[in-house]
Motif scaffolding. Structure first.
Motif, short mmCIF file in Angstrom:
data_model
loop_
_atom_site.label_atom_id
_atom_site.label_comp_id
_atom_site.label_asym_id
_atom_site.label_seq_id
_atom_site.Cartn_x
_atom_site.Cartn_y
_atom_site.Cartn_z
N LEU A 140 -9.52 -23.49 -53.79
CA LEU A 140 -9.59 -23.94 -52.35
C LEU A 140 -10.62 -25.12 -51.96
CD1 LEU A 140 -7.84 -23.02 -50.17
CD2 LEU A 140 -9.76 -21.70 -49.27
N ALA B 26 -4.49 -24.40 -44.57
CA ALA B 26 -3.05 -23.93 -45.12
C ALA B 26 -3.46 -22.36 -45.41
CB ALA B 26 -2.58 -24.80 -46.11
N LEU C 299 -2.37 -20.68 -53.61
CA LEU C 299 -1.75 -20.02 -51.96
C LEU C 299 -0.75 -18.88 -52.41
CD1 LEU C 299 -1.85 -23.07 -49.70
CD2 LEU C 299 -3.85 -21.57 -50.40
N HIS D 165 -9.88 -29.48 -47.73
CA HIS D 165 -8.78 -29.69 -47.00
C HIS D 165 -7.57 -28.81 -47.16
CE1 HIS D 165 -7.63 -31.18 -51.02
NE2 HIS D 165 -6.43 -31.01 -50.62
N GLN D 166 -7.69 -27.84 -47.99
CA GLN D 166 -6.50 -26.98 -47.92
C GLN D 166 -6.89 -25.59 -47.29
OE1 GLN D 166 -5.41 -25.90 -51.77
NE2 GLN D 166 -4.64 -28.13 -52.34
#
Ligand code: GLT
Ligand code: MN
Length: 343
Positions: free
Chosen positions: A60, A67, A39, A63-64
């Protein structure tokens, strides 16, 4: 940069993968720079002029996504493509869709379907399949005809899932050929092979499948990248593009676009302009081991600057002159004309 592309022919912007900014590992040595969390790479990509970012599922995970999306929004980034990693995990050491083990083939399919969901979630129009471990190192290790059928079954199953779940919102699938590395011999090694595979898929699903040709992968095989792109265009199958450079037929280098064969890259720009390529111009480059952390995006800014230069020069290439050289059969003179446009 993006404005130049958009103004002149409607390309949607520049793309790059988060993996392009790695810590400098190679097969003979570990990292030479800090391994930036994925990220944290996003703002760097944006600062280097990238507007479309690409991810593997391992970089990635599902669940990310929220974000990542927050950071992407803040930095004006969109997702250009998403791709399941069928090559990193030990379980896929002998292939995913072509593994002998039905449990592994099933796992590959589940991963691919989850990647379809992630692609839709991220708003990307394209999901890429790279043939990383699909292939063989020893003859007779696999039955080639059986492997081919497994790929047909696998791609059909992913296509069916996407259509059933998303209908007309389904992403399109771009298969990325490569001749070797990591396997000695890879299935789907070149554009022609992928076009043949697509012709064997369920006819209803065929429109969903196309290609992502990559400069280095064609040149590693000693093939001409421009002809590979032209074949995709002729077939209506250019779904995505990975640009970089490659220093002759050796290991995959992922050098900056425009570095090794600028004249051929100029010709590529001419062809993309004439085709009114409406997609993203994506780089698949690798920040070299020798670059320091603070210089990690040089590979992207250099690629983008080279593209911008070549793109502007290509706009000025006189298409009528090309036609005249062709008609008269003056091919050496045509090469000279292109060189004049370039230098
Ligand atoms: C890997 C490969 C690239 C592919 C990526 C997508 S992974 O880095 O060398 O060419 O585009 O799976
Ligand atoms: Mn690639």
């Amino acid at each position: 940069m993006n404005q130049i592309l958009a103004d002149k022919f409607g390309a949607r912007g520049l793309g790059a993968g988060v993996w392009n900014l790695g810590p400098g590992r190679d097969p003979f040595g570990g990292p030479t720079r800090p391994d930036l969390p994925i990220l944290q790479r996003l703002p760097l990509l944006a600062k280097a002029g990238i507007t479309y970012v690409e991810f593997h599922d391992v970089e990635l995970p599902f669940h990310q996504i929220p974000a990542a999306q927050r950071i992407m929004r803040d930095h004006g980034l969109k997702c250009g493509m998403y791709t399941p990693s069928f090559f990193a995990e030990p379980v896929f050491k002998d292939g995913a869709m072509t593994s002998h083990d039905p449990k592994i083939r099933k796992l590959a399919l589940e991963n691919a379907c989850r990647a379809v969901d992630a692609t839709v979630q991220l708003g990307a129009k394209v999901m890429v399949f790279w043939n990383g471990r699909e292939g063989f190192d020893f003859v007779l290790a696999k039955d080639g005809q059986e492997s081919f059928r497994r790929m047909v079954d696998g791609f059909n199953a992913v296509g069916r899932y996407a259509v059933k779940r998303y209908g007309r919102r389904s992403p399109r699938f771009a298969i990325e050929p490569k001749p070797n590395e990591p396997r000695a011999n890879m299935y789907l090694s070149n554009v022609g092979e992928v076009l043949y595979l697509i012709s064997r898929l369920d006819p209803k699903l065929q429109p969903l499948f196309g290609l992502n040709p990559e400069t280095a992968h064609s040149r590693m095989a000693g093939l001409d990248y421009l002809w590979d792109v032209e074949m995709c265009l002729e077939a209506g199958k250019l779904f995505h593009i990975h640009l970089n450079a490659q220093d002759t037929t050796r290991y995959d280098q992922d050098l900056p676009f425009g570095y090794t064969e600028p004249l051929k890259d100029l010709a590529l720009c001419v062809v993309l302009q004439d085709a009114k390529w409406p997609g993203i111009i994506a780089f698949d480059v690798k920040a070299p081991r020798t670059d320091r952390q603070e210089d990690i995006t040089d590979i992207l800014t250099t690629s983008a600057a080279n593209l911008k230069r070549l793109w502007s020069k290509a706009l000025k290439v006189d298409r009528r002159k090309i036609a005249a050289y062709r008609t008269r059969g003056n091919f050496t003179a045509l090469a000279g004309y292109l060189a004049r446009c370039l230098y």
